[in-house]
Design a protein around this motif. Structure first.
Motif, PDB file in Angstrom:
ATOM      1  N   VAL A  88       0.838  -1.202   0.000  1.00  0.00           N
ATOM      2  CA  VAL A  88       0.000   0.000   0.000  1.00  0.00           C
ATOM      3  C   VAL A  88       0.870   1.247   0.000  1.00  0.00           C
ATOM      4  CG1 VAL A  88      -1.664   1.330   1.349  1.00  0.00           C
ATOM      5  CG2 VAL A  88      -1.957  -1.138   1.097  1.00  0.00           C
ATOM      6  N   LEU A  89       1.897   1.264   0.850  1.00  0.00           N
ATOM      7  CA  LEU A  89       2.797   2.413   0.937  1.00  0.00           C
ATOM      8  C   LEU A  89       3.524   2.641  -0.387  1.00  0.00           C
ATOM      9  CD1 LEU A  89       4.173   4.584   2.710  1.00  0.00           C
ATOM     10  CD2 LEU A  89       5.880   2.850   3.308  1.00  0.00           C
ATOM     11  N   ILE A  90       4.037   1.577  -0.978  1.00  0.00           N
ATOM     12  CA  ILE A  90       4.767   1.698  -2.238  1.00  0.00           C
ATOM     13  C   ILE A  90       3.833   2.162  -3.352  1.00  0.00           C
ATOM     14  CG2 ILE A  90       6.080   0.419  -3.963  1.00  0.00           C
ATOM     15  CD1 ILE A  90       6.931  -1.467  -1.667  1.00  0.00           C
ATOM     16  N   GLY A  91       2.608   1.627  -3.373  1.00  0.00           N
ATOM     17  CA  GLY A  91       1.675   2.005  -4.416  1.00  0.00           C
ATOM     18  C   GLY A  91       1.270   3.467  -4.344  1.00  0.00           C
ATOM     19  N   LEU A  92       0.945   3.948  -3.142  1.00  0.00           N
ATOM     20  CA  LEU A  92       0.505   5.337  -2.994  1.00  0.00           C
ATOM     21  C   LEU A  92       1.644   6.323  -3.274  1.00  0.00           C
ATOM     22  CD1 LEU A  92      -1.764   5.062   0.183  1.00  0.00           C
ATOM     23  CD2 LEU A  92      -2.452   5.092  -2.224  1.00  0.00           C
ATOM     24  N   THR A  93       2.832   6.037  -2.768  1.00  0.00           N
ATOM     25  CA  THR A  93       3.964   6.930  -3.046  1.00  0.00           C
ATOM     26  C   THR A  93       4.354   6.874  -4.522  1.00  0.00           C
ATOM     27  OG1 THR A  93       5.490   5.139  -2.358  1.00  0.00           O
ATOM     28  CG2 THR A  93       4.886   6.808  -0.713  1.00  0.00           C
ATOM     29  N   GLY A  94       4.238   5.686  -5.130  1.00  0.00           N
ATOM     30  CA  GLY A  94       4.537   5.584  -6.558  1.00  0.00           C
ATOM     31  C   GLY A  94       3.586   6.403  -7.401  1.00  0.00           C
ATOM     32  N   SER A  95       2.320   6.477  -6.996  1.00  0.00           N
ATOM     33  CA  SER A  95       1.356   7.284  -7.739  1.00  0.00           C
ATOM     34  C   SER A  95       1.742   8.758  -7.728  1.00  0.00           C
ATOM     35  CB  SER A  95      -0.047   7.113  -7.131  1.00  0.00           C
ATOM     36  OG  SER A  95      -0.519   5.795  -7.311  1.00  0.00           O
ATOM     37  N   MET A  96       2.338   9.223  -6.643  1.00  0.00           N
ATOM     38  CA  MET A  96       2.765  10.616  -6.580  1.00  0.00           C
ATOM     39  C   MET A  96       4.073  10.837  -7.335  1.00  0.00           C
ATOM     40  SD  MET A  96       1.774  11.857  -2.709  1.00  0.00           S
ATOM     41  CE  MET A  96       2.292  10.366  -1.847  1.00  0.00           C
ATOM     42  N   VAL A  97       4.978   9.868  -7.271  1.00  0.00           N
ATOM     43  CA  VAL A  97       6.274  10.024  -7.920  1.00  0.00           C
ATOM     44  C   VAL A  97       6.136  10.055  -9.443  1.00  0.00           C
ATOM     45  CG1 VAL A  97       8.521   8.906  -8.266  1.00  0.00           C
ATOM     46  CG2 VAL A  97       7.525   9.017  -5.989  1.00  0.00           C
ATOM     47  N   VAL A  98       5.063   9.461  -9.983  1.00  0.00           N
ATOM     48  CA  VAL A  98       4.854   9.481 -11.433  1.00  0.00           C
ATOM     49  C   VAL A  98       4.858  10.915 -11.956  1.00  0.00           C
ATOM     50  CG1 VAL A  98       3.143   9.047 -13.230  1.00  0.00           C
ATOM     51  CG2 VAL A  98       3.650   7.279 -11.551  1.00  0.00           C
ATOM     52  N   PHE A  99       4.287  11.842 -11.195  1.00  0.00           N
ATOM     53  CA  PHE A  99       4.248  13.252 -11.599  1.00  0.00           C
ATOM     54  C   PHE A  99       5.152  14.087 -10.701  1.00  0.00           C
ATOM     55  CE2 PHE A  99       0.333  11.645 -13.451  1.00  0.00           C
ATOM     56  CZ  PHE A  99       0.343  12.250 -14.706  1.00  0.00           C
ATOM     57  N   ARG A 100       6.286  13.541 -10.374  1.00  0.00           N
ATOM     58  CA  ARG A 100       7.211  14.216  -9.464  1.00  0.00           C
ATOM     59  C   ARG A 100       7.682  15.560 -10.031  1.00  0.00           C
ATOM     60  NH1 ARG A 100      13.081  11.860  -7.357  1.00  0.00           N
ATOM     61  NH2 ARG A 100      13.756  13.779  -6.293  1.00  0.00           N
ATOM     62  N   GLU A 101       8.090  15.575 -11.281  1.00  0.00           N
ATOM     63  CA  GLU A 101       8.622  16.815 -11.851  1.00  0.00           C
ATOM     64  C   GLU A 101       7.557  17.898 -11.894  1.00  0.00           C
ATOM     65  OE1 GLU A 101      10.590  16.306 -15.539  1.00  0.00           O
ATOM     66  OE2 GLU A 101      11.963  14.766 -14.801  1.00  0.00           O
ATOM     67  N   THR A 182      12.121  18.429   0.969  1.00  0.00           N
ATOM     68  CA  THR A 182      10.919  18.757   0.201  1.00  0.00           C
ATOM     69  C   THR A 182       9.937  17.590   0.288  1.00  0.00           C
ATOM     70  OG1 THR A 182      11.772  17.863  -1.883  1.00  0.00           O
ATOM     71  CG2 THR A 182      12.281  20.161  -1.366  1.00  0.00           C
ATOM     72  N   PHE A 183       8.658  17.902   0.175  1.00  0.00           N
ATOM     73  CA  PHE A 183       7.632  16.864   0.319  1.00  0.00           C
ATOM     74  C   PHE A 183       7.784  15.768  -0.726  1.00  0.00           C
ATOM     75  CE2 PHE A 183       3.475  15.330  -1.207  1.00  0.00           C
ATOM     76  CZ  PHE A 183       3.103  14.591  -0.092  1.00  0.00           C
ATOM     77  N   ILE A 184       7.833  16.134  -1.998  1.00  0.00           N
ATOM     78  CA  ILE A 184       7.897  15.118  -3.046  1.00  0.00           C
ATOM     79  C   ILE A 184       9.252  14.416  -3.052  1.00  0.00           C
ATOM     80  CG2 ILE A 184       8.710  16.683  -4.844  1.00  0.00           C
ATOM     81  CD1 ILE A 184       6.155  13.797  -5.192  1.00  0.00           C
ATOM     82  N   GLY A 185      10.305  15.117  -2.627  1.00  0.00           N
ATOM     83  CA  GLY A 185      11.608  14.460  -2.502  1.00  0.00           C
ATOM     84  C   GLY A 185      11.594  13.403  -1.418  1.00  0.00           C
ATOM     85  N   TRP A 186      10.934  13.718  -0.295  1.00  0.00           N
ATOM     86  CA  TRP A 186      10.795  12.744   0.795  1.00  0.00           C
ATOM     87  C   TRP A 186       9.954  11.558   0.349  1.00  0.00           C
ATOM     88  CZ3 TRP A 186       6.585  10.943   3.618  1.00  0.00           C
ATOM     89  CH2 TRP A 186       6.890  10.250   4.797  1.00  0.00           C
ATOM     90  N   VAL A 187       8.869  11.828  -0.386  1.00  0.00           N
ATOM     91  CA  VAL A 187       8.020  10.746  -0.896  1.00  0.00           C
ATOM     92  C   VAL A 187       8.822   9.846  -1.825  1.00  0.00           C
ATOM     93  CG1 VAL A 187       6.036  10.243  -2.389  1.00  0.00           C
ATOM     94  CG2 VAL A 187       5.855  12.008  -0.632  1.00  0.00           C
ATOM     95  N   ALA A 188       9.658  10.433  -2.676  1.00  0.00           N
ATOM     96  CA  ALA A 188      10.478   9.637  -3.589  1.00  0.00           C
ATOM     97  C   ALA A 188      11.464   8.750  -2.836  1.00  0.00           C
ATOM     98  CB  ALA A 188      11.227  10.557  -4.557  1.00  0.00           C
ATOM     99  N   VAL A 190      10.977   7.538   0.180  1.00  0.00           N
ATOM    100  CA  VAL A 190      10.185   6.446   0.754  1.00  0.00           C
ATOM    101  C   VAL A 190       9.918   5.382  -0.304  1.00  0.00           C
ATOM    102  CG1 VAL A 190       7.955   5.837   1.752  1.00  0.00           C
ATOM    103  CG2 VAL A 190       9.122   7.910   2.507  1.00  0.00           C
ATOM    104  N   HIS A 191       9.581   5.816  -1.502  1.00  0.00           N
ATOM    105  CA  HIS A 191       9.227   4.873  -2.562  1.00  0.00           C
ATOM    106  C   HIS A 191      10.426   4.065  -3.036  1.00  0.00           C
ATOM    107  CE1 HIS A 191       6.909   3.281  -5.915  1.00  0.00           C
ATOM    108  NE2 HIS A 191       7.930   3.567  -6.710  1.00  0.00           N
ATOM    109  N   THR A 192      11.604   4.664  -3.052  1.00  0.00           N
ATOM    110  CA  THR A 192      12.762   3.996  -3.633  1.00  0.00           C
ATOM    111  C   THR A 192      13.643   3.270  -2.619  1.00  0.00           C
ATOM    112  OG1 THR A 192      14.004   6.088  -3.515  1.00  0.00           O
ATOM    113  CG2 THR A 192      12.874   5.580  -5.582  1.00  0.00           C
ATOM    114  N   TYR A 199      19.682  -0.914   2.331  1.00  0.00           N
ATOM    115  CA  TYR A 199      18.881  -1.933   3.021  1.00  0.00           C
ATOM    116  C   TYR A 199      17.405  -1.789   2.658  1.00  0.00           C
ATOM    117  CZ  TYR A 199      16.624  -4.519   6.796  1.00  0.00           C
ATOM    118  OH  TYR A 199      15.824  -5.391   7.503  1.00  0.00           O
ATOM    119  N   GLY A 200      16.935  -0.545   2.593  1.00  0.00           N
ATOM    120  CA  GLY A 200      15.552  -0.323   2.206  1.00  0.00           C
ATOM    121  C   GLY A 200      15.276  -0.777   0.785  1.00  0.00           C
ATOM    122  N   LYS A 201      16.230  -0.567  -0.131  1.00  0.00           N
ATOM    123  CA  LYS A 201      16.064  -1.042  -1.504  1.00  0.00           C
ATOM    124  C   LYS A 201      15.913  -2.554  -1.547  1.00  0.00           C
ATOM    125  CE  LYS A 201      18.635   2.699  -3.773  1.00  0.00           C
ATOM    126  NZ  LYS A 201      19.818   3.034  -4.608  1.00  0.00           N
TER     127      LYS A 201
END
Length: 443
Positions: A88-101, A182-188, A190-192, A199-201
């Motif tokens: 769930v965490l990976i999916g939701l953060t991935g949805s935001m990272v798609v439009f990161r730029e 930054t918010f989206i940088g932090w989300v990225a 978490v996702h990656t 270790y997280g990877k």
């Protein structure tokens, strides 16, 4: 269609009675497991289901199938419970990272956009200005502007540390920030890497492997036991709450299984990239990518050209636009100019020109358009993962896919809770019957 009487006289290993009743639209009280009679449209003959009796249809034993189904069900269930929240965490953060730029430009336009005016200053001028402003930090990457109004992005120390932005027309440093600030940088992050580095990877890679396992076991469990495939594709929105949850999990699961499988496979390729590349080359009988060539020793003679001279030389070798420049971090590493050739799906391109960091000599040229089949297949995994393969429509669809783990986890968890309540009620009924049986005998 002929009817079949189903007699439930006890518990049958490998047979999920409650799931069987729901799938075949049989109304039966879950607590009355000791003796129940139900009617289902499953075949020509009677099925006697008990703890020691096989299920037969026209002379064919179904007991091994049901036992296999129970094993697959447990695998699917416990993997979902174990890694469901991660997915769930990976999916939701991935949805935001798609439009990161796009999100970054909305939140920090003063850093990522500038007014278009005149000619761009040499890249070396930008590098000198950044070095003066941040003398304690080391430049690792520089992202070239892809549109006239875009600024330079320089990554310092590592790929996820300090981000510095510079105006391409004046060479002025516009500002900087740490990625996690930054918010989206932090989300990225978490996702990656789950904010845990390498270790997280690894954890994410293992989670993606488990998602592949769930994507394989899911269709096996989805297949209706009576062969009516259309029933597994529909949702009875007016049915009882438990059946509605079951229908949603089953239908949305089968609709999304292919897309989740693609996301999981491509995600694994980004974490265990060397292993996946080797497997891809083996399956396609392709030669592997050549290793990065080392630079010459520092003592050898030769004058190092400026970064702008190397960039112009790279443009003569490969005509595509330069997207990134990677600076050597060790005495043996090469300076790498990355390009995006026509027809490449990767937004950053997968064509590289390696230069000797001491002499500027061209050491290796990798043109993605002429790479071996295995390398070209592997190069599509990243654009598939982030949804850029088909442009804006696939990116929007990728955002929707990111919400599917949440839907499947919630419905799966509710189903699991319902099963636990039914089992607890059944045990309570058994204990009550066992405790009251001596009183009945006395009477």
């Amino acid at each position: 269609m002929p009817k079949t009487d189903v007699f439930c006289t006890g518990t049958c290993p490998g047979f999920d009675l409650q799931l069987f009743l729901v799938q075949n639209r049989i109304k039966c009280q879950p607590a009355r497991f000791q003796m129940q009679v139900a009617t289902a449209y499953m075949g020509d003959t009677k099925h006697h289901i008990s703890g020691h009796m096989a299920i037969k249809r026209t002379g064919y034993s179904k007991f091994p199938f049901m036992r296999t189904r129970r094993i697959v069900f447990n695998i699917h269930l416990y993997i979902g419970l174990a890694v469901g929240l991660f997915l769930v965490l990976i999916g939701l953060t991935g949805s935001m990272v798609v439009f990161r730029e796009e999100i970054e430009k909305l939140m920090h336009p003063e850093l990522l956009e500038t007014a278009v005016r005149g000619e761009r200053v040499p890249v070396q001028t930008v590098l000198n200005a950044v070095k003066r402003s941040y003398p304690e930090d080391k430049i690792v990457f520089i992202r070239m502007p892809r549109m006239p109004q875009e600024t330079y992005l320089l990554k310092m120390n590592s790929a996820h540390d300090l981000f510095v932005y510079a105006d391409p027309y004046s060479g002025e440093v516009l500002g900087a920030h740490r990625q996690e600030d930054t918010f989206i940088g932090w989300v990225a992050l978490v996702h990656t890497e789950l904010l845990m580095g390498e270790y997280g990877k690894t954890v994410l890679g293992v989670t993606a492997l488990l998602l592949i396992c769930m994507s394989i076991t899911g269709p096996f469990l989805w297949w209706p036991p009576n062969g009516k495939i259309s029933r597994g594709l529909k949702i009875d929105w007016r049915g009882p709450r438990k059946k509605l949850v079951f229908d949603m999990h089953r239908a949305f699961g089968i609709y999304s299984v292919l897309f989740l499988l693609i996301v999981a496979l491509t995600g694994v390729s980004l974490v265990f990239n060397k292993t996946v590349a080797e497997i891809t080359n083996f399956l396609t009988a392709s030669a592997p990518r050549p290793p990065p060539p080392p630079s010459s020793s520092p003592g050898e003679t030769g004058a190092m050209p400026s970064i702008d001279d190397l960039r112009h030389r790279a443009d003569r070798i490969l005509s595509g636009p330069t997207t990134w420049i990677t600076f050597p971090q060790t005495s043996e590493a090469s300076l790498v100019i990355r390009k995006k050739m026509p027809g490449e799906f990767n937004p950053n391109g997968k064509s590289f020109i390696y230069f000797d960091q001491y002499t500027g000599e061209v050491l290796l040229v990798e043109d993605a358009s002429s790479a071996p089949v295995g390398t070209r297949i592997y190069n599509t995994f990243y654009p598939l993962h982030i949804g850029t393969l088909g442009g804006l429509p696939t990116r929007i669809f990728q955002v929707i896919v990111g919400f599917l783990p949440l839907l499947l986890f919630v419905t799966g968890y509710v189903m699991w809770r319902n099963r636990r309540k039914a089992r607890a009620y059944k045990n309570t009924s058994k204990n009550w019957t066992r405790n009251t049986s001596p009183l009945r005998k006395e009477k």
